[in-house]
Enzyme design. Structure first.
Site, PDB file in Angstrom:
ATOM      1  N   CYS A 112      82.260  99.992  10.372  1.00  0.00           N
ATOM      2  CA  CYS A 112      81.892 100.029   8.941  1.00  0.00           C
ATOM      3  C   CYS A 112      80.824  98.997   8.575  1.00  0.00           C
ATOM      4  O   CYS A 112      80.273  99.039   7.474  1.00  0.00           O
ATOM      5  CB  CYS A 112      83.123  99.831   8.082  1.00  0.00           C
ATOM      6  SG  CYS A 112      84.476 100.939   8.515  1.00  0.00           S
ATOM      7  N   HIS A 251      81.461  97.313   1.227  1.00  0.00           N
ATOM      8  CA  HIS A 251      81.935  98.465   2.001  1.00  0.00           C
ATOM      9  C   HIS A 251      83.065  99.131   1.223  1.00  0.00           C
ATOM     10  O   HIS A 251      83.974  98.473   0.723  1.00  0.00           O
ATOM     11  CB  HIS A 251      82.410  97.993   3.370  1.00  0.00           C
ATOM     12  CG  HIS A 251      83.127  99.055   4.128  1.00  0.00           C
ATOM     13  ND1 HIS A 251      82.642 100.344   4.228  1.00  0.00           N
ATOM     14  CD2 HIS A 251      84.316  99.043   4.796  1.00  0.00           C
ATOM     15  CE1 HIS A 251      83.487 101.061   4.924  1.00  0.00           C
ATOM     16  NE2 HIS A 251      84.504 100.309   5.288  1.00  0.00           N
ATOM     17  N   ASN A 281      86.483 106.137   2.619  1.00  0.00           N
ATOM     18  CA  ASN A 281      85.762 105.214   3.494  1.00  0.00           C
ATOM     19  C   ASN A 281      84.900 106.032   4.466  1.00  0.00           C
ATOM     20  O   ASN A 281      85.428 106.681   5.365  1.00  0.00           O
ATOM     21  CB  ASN A 281      86.800 104.371   4.243  1.00  0.00           C
ATOM     22  CG  ASN A 281      86.174 103.388   5.212  1.00  0.00           C
ATOM     23  OD1 ASN A 281      84.987 103.453   5.495  1.00  0.00           O
ATOM     24  ND2 ASN A 281      86.991 102.492   5.727  1.00  0.00           N
TER      25      ASN A 281
HETATM   26  N1  ACO Z   1     101.613 108.150   1.782  1.00  0.00           N
HETATM   27  C1  ACO Z   1     102.863 107.739   1.513  1.00  0.00           C
HETATM   28  N2  ACO Z   1     103.436 106.706   2.132  1.00  0.00           N
HETATM   29  C2  ACO Z   1     102.702 106.076   3.077  1.00  0.00           C
HETATM   30  C3  ACO Z   1     101.403 106.449   3.411  1.00  0.00           C
HETATM   31  C4  ACO Z   1     100.851 107.537   2.716  1.00  0.00           C
HETATM   32  N3  ACO Z   1      99.610 107.987   2.956  1.00  0.00           N
HETATM   33  N4  ACO Z   1     100.952 105.634   4.375  1.00  0.00           N
HETATM   34  C5  ACO Z   1     101.928 104.761   4.642  1.00  0.00           C
HETATM   35  N5  ACO Z   1     102.998 105.035   3.869  1.00  0.00           N
HETATM   36  C6  ACO Z   1     104.291 104.358   3.825  1.00  0.00           C
HETATM   37  C7  ACO Z   1     104.629 103.657   5.114  1.00  0.00           C
HETATM   38  O1  ACO Z   1     105.197 104.543   6.037  1.00  0.00           O
HETATM   39  C8  ACO Z   1     105.595 102.622   4.641  1.00  0.00           C
HETATM   40  O2  ACO Z   1     106.843 103.222   4.497  1.00  0.00           O
HETATM   41  P1  ACO Z   1     108.178 102.428   4.884  1.00  0.00           P
HETATM   42  O3  ACO Z   1     108.224 101.253   3.966  1.00  0.00           O
HETATM   43  O4  ACO Z   1     109.251 103.433   4.608  1.00  0.00           O
HETATM   44  O5  ACO Z   1     108.033 102.066   6.319  1.00  0.00           O
HETATM   45  C9  ACO Z   1     105.082 102.265   3.260  1.00  0.00           C
HETATM   46  O6  ACO Z   1     104.246 103.334   2.847  1.00  0.00           O
HETATM   47  C10 ACO Z   1     104.304 100.976   3.225  1.00  0.00           C
HETATM   48  O7  ACO Z   1     103.368 101.030   4.288  1.00  0.00           O
HETATM   49  P2  ACO Z   1     102.320  99.887   4.489  1.00  0.00           P
HETATM   50  O8  ACO Z   1     101.431 100.225   5.646  1.00  0.00           O
HETATM   51  O9  ACO Z   1     103.031  98.578   4.520  1.00  0.00           O
HETATM   52  O10 ACO Z   1     101.524 100.038   3.121  1.00  0.00           O
HETATM   53  P3  ACO Z   1     100.471  99.083   2.505  1.00  0.00           P
HETATM   54  O11 ACO Z   1     100.901  98.705   1.156  1.00  0.00           O
HETATM   55  O12 ACO Z   1     100.062  97.987   3.456  1.00  0.00           O
HETATM   56  O13 ACO Z   1      99.223 100.050   2.359  1.00  0.00           O
HETATM   57  C11 ACO Z   1      97.143 100.602   3.414  1.00  0.00           C
HETATM   58  C12 ACO Z   1      98.667 100.689   3.486  1.00  0.00           C
HETATM   59  C13 ACO Z   1      96.670 101.344   2.187  1.00  0.00           C
HETATM   60  C14 ACO Z   1      96.552 101.245   4.660  1.00  0.00           C
HETATM   61  C15 ACO Z   1      96.776  99.108   3.314  1.00  0.00           C
HETATM   62  O14 ACO Z   1      97.366  98.356   4.331  1.00  0.00           O
HETATM   63  C16 ACO Z   1      95.305  98.926   3.383  1.00  0.00           C
HETATM   64  O15 ACO Z   1      94.601  99.318   2.480  1.00  0.00           O
HETATM   65  N6  ACO Z   1      94.798  98.281   4.442  1.00  0.00           N
HETATM   66  C17 ACO Z   1      93.386  98.174   4.644  1.00  0.00           C
HETATM   67  C18 ACO Z   1      93.007  99.252   5.560  1.00  0.00           C
HETATM   68  C19 ACO Z   1      91.637  99.837   5.280  1.00  0.00           C
HETATM   69  O16 ACO Z   1      91.097  99.784   4.216  1.00  0.00           O
HETATM   70  N7  ACO Z   1      91.158 100.437   6.316  1.00  0.00           N
HETATM   71  C20 ACO Z   1      89.937 101.099   6.204  1.00  0.00           C
HETATM   72  C21 ACO Z   1      89.306 101.134   7.515  1.00  0.00           C
HETATM   73  S1  ACO Z   1      88.888  99.616   8.059  1.00  0.00           S
HETATM   74  C22 ACO Z   1      87.557  99.168   7.351  1.00  0.00           C
HETATM   75  O17 ACO Z   1      86.849  99.913   6.769  1.00  0.00           O
HETATM   76  C23 ACO Z   1      87.276  97.768   7.467  1.00  0.00           C
END
Ligand code: ACO
Length: 326
Positions: A112, A251, A281
């Site tokens: 990215c 980004h 993204n």
């Molecule tokens: N829909 C519903 N529930 C979901 C989903 C979904 N799409 N995805 C995960 N969950 C659930 C998980 O299974 C988990 O359930 P559990 O508690 O029963 O185990 C719960 O939601 C919480 O999961 P987490 O992964 O802890 O959720 P979090 O609040 O951390 O959010 C997310 C996840 C949105 C991916 C967050 O960590 C994030 O934004 N991270 C940054 C990642 C990013 O932006 N990546 C982009 C690519 S990298 C880049 O561009 C640099």
């Protein structure tokens, strides 16, 4: 040192819109979860166009915008982590498509941050006097490397391409550039390639599935940290203040990452240009698509400064400050 101007921009996203409700039909998720956790409402998904196809369309738009002839292009730097093939490079495929017969072409792999890295490379080549006319492209087809059964990753990404045309000119529009990497944290965002498997390897190494793996929380923390760090480094190098910046284009990964970085920088969200609600993204294409939109929507005028920051797999980060002169 030669001066660098941006004389054209372009972008392209595939026509197929996939919204959060569409995704809830294929994985256990909801519009409410995706919107509240990421800010993403919909994304564009390729229905067959590969990275070079989208890159070609964005490139043609940037070339038209710059009003230059394809024969004048001396270098094509294309950032992608989803190339059409290992060989030829996607930059070489674009060269063939647009008939830029006089160009040297290569790909850059910085996920990215790719567009920021490619811009920096182009700027240094022009400053050094090696090339005068450079086409920079960021393009990714993440839909082809996603595990469409993994709800924690498949909801985040979209496909797209963006381009900028850089030329040696009268006024230096690039006030600072900055890049960095942290390979030690590379395991938090991955997509494996092929295994070493030949007649001299003991045992069968098996096939590797080329799909995205991500430790979401690690990436979240990393994004917030390097966004703040990159903004400060770019401002210091350009000897300017945040108040002088018309827009920060980060980004477009996640609204909450930008929100946390905004708090750390002590600024409001209105200082950022955000379009991730519409595209998700788009990896290497993301900041270039936003830059193209900002220009084409006439949101900036001559003299305005834009600060652009990317961060992503590698892990990598980087950006530049641009003084608008178009
Ligand atoms: N829909 C519903 N529930 C979901 C989903 C979904 N799409 N995805 C995960 N969950 C659930 C998980 O299974 C988990 O359930 P559990 O508690 O029963 O185990 C719960 O939601 C919480 O999961 P987490 O992964 O802890 O959720 P979090 O609040 O951390 O959010 C997310 C996840 C949105 C991916 C967050 O960590 C994030 O934004 N991270 C940054 C990642 C990013 O932006 N990546 C982009 C690519 S990298 C880049 O561009 C640099």
């Amino acid at each position: 040192m030669n001066k660098v101007e941006i004389t054209g921009t372009g972008s392209y996203v595939p026509p197929k819109i996939v919204d959060n409700n569409d995704l809830s039909l294929i994985v256990d998720t909801s519009d409410e979860w995706i919107t509240s956790r990421t800010g993403i409402k919909e994304r564009r998904i390729s229905q067959g166009e590969d990275t070079s196809d989208m890159a070609t369309k964005a490139a043609i738009e940037a070339i038209k915008d710059a009003k230059i002839s394809v024969e004048d292009i001396e270098l094509i730097v294309l950032a992608t982590v989803t190339p059409d093939s290992f060989m030829p490079s996607t930059a070489c495929i674009v060269q063939k498509n647009i008939k830029a017969v006089n160009a040297t072409c290569f790909d850059v792999s910085a996920a990215c941050s790719g567009f920021a890295y490619a811009m920096d490379i182009a700027v240094q080549f022009i400053r050094a006097g090696r090339f005068k006319n450079v086409l920079v492209i960021g393009a990714d087809t993440f839909s082809k490397i996603l595990d469409w059964k993994d709800r924690s990753t498949c909801i985040l990404f979209g496909d797209g391409a963006s381009a900028a045309f850089l030329q040696s000119g009268e006024e230096d529009q690039i006030l600072s550039t900055y890049t960095g990497s942290d390979g030690s944290k590379g395991d938090s965002l991955t997509c494996p390639a092929v295994a070493v498997n030949n007649p001299y390897v003991d045992g069968v190494t098996g096939t590797i599935k080329s799909v995205v793996g991500m430790e979401g929380r690690e990436i979240f923390k990393f994004g917030v940290k390097v966004l703040e760090k990159s903004v400060k480094a770019l401002l210091q190098q350009a000897d300017c203040t945040l108040e002088e910046i018309k827009y920060i284009i980060p980004h477009q990964a996640n609204y909450r990452i930008i929100e946390c970085a905004a708090k750390k920088l002590g600024i409001g969200m209105d200082r950022f240009y955000i379009n991730l609600d519409s595209y998700g993204n788009t990896s290497a294409a993301s900041i270039g698509i936003a830059l193209d939109e900002v220009r084409k929507k006439n949101l900036v005028k001559k003299g305005d400064k834009i600060l652009i920051v990317g961060f992503g797999g590698g892990l990598t980060y980087g950006g530049f400050i641009l003084k608008v002169n178009l």
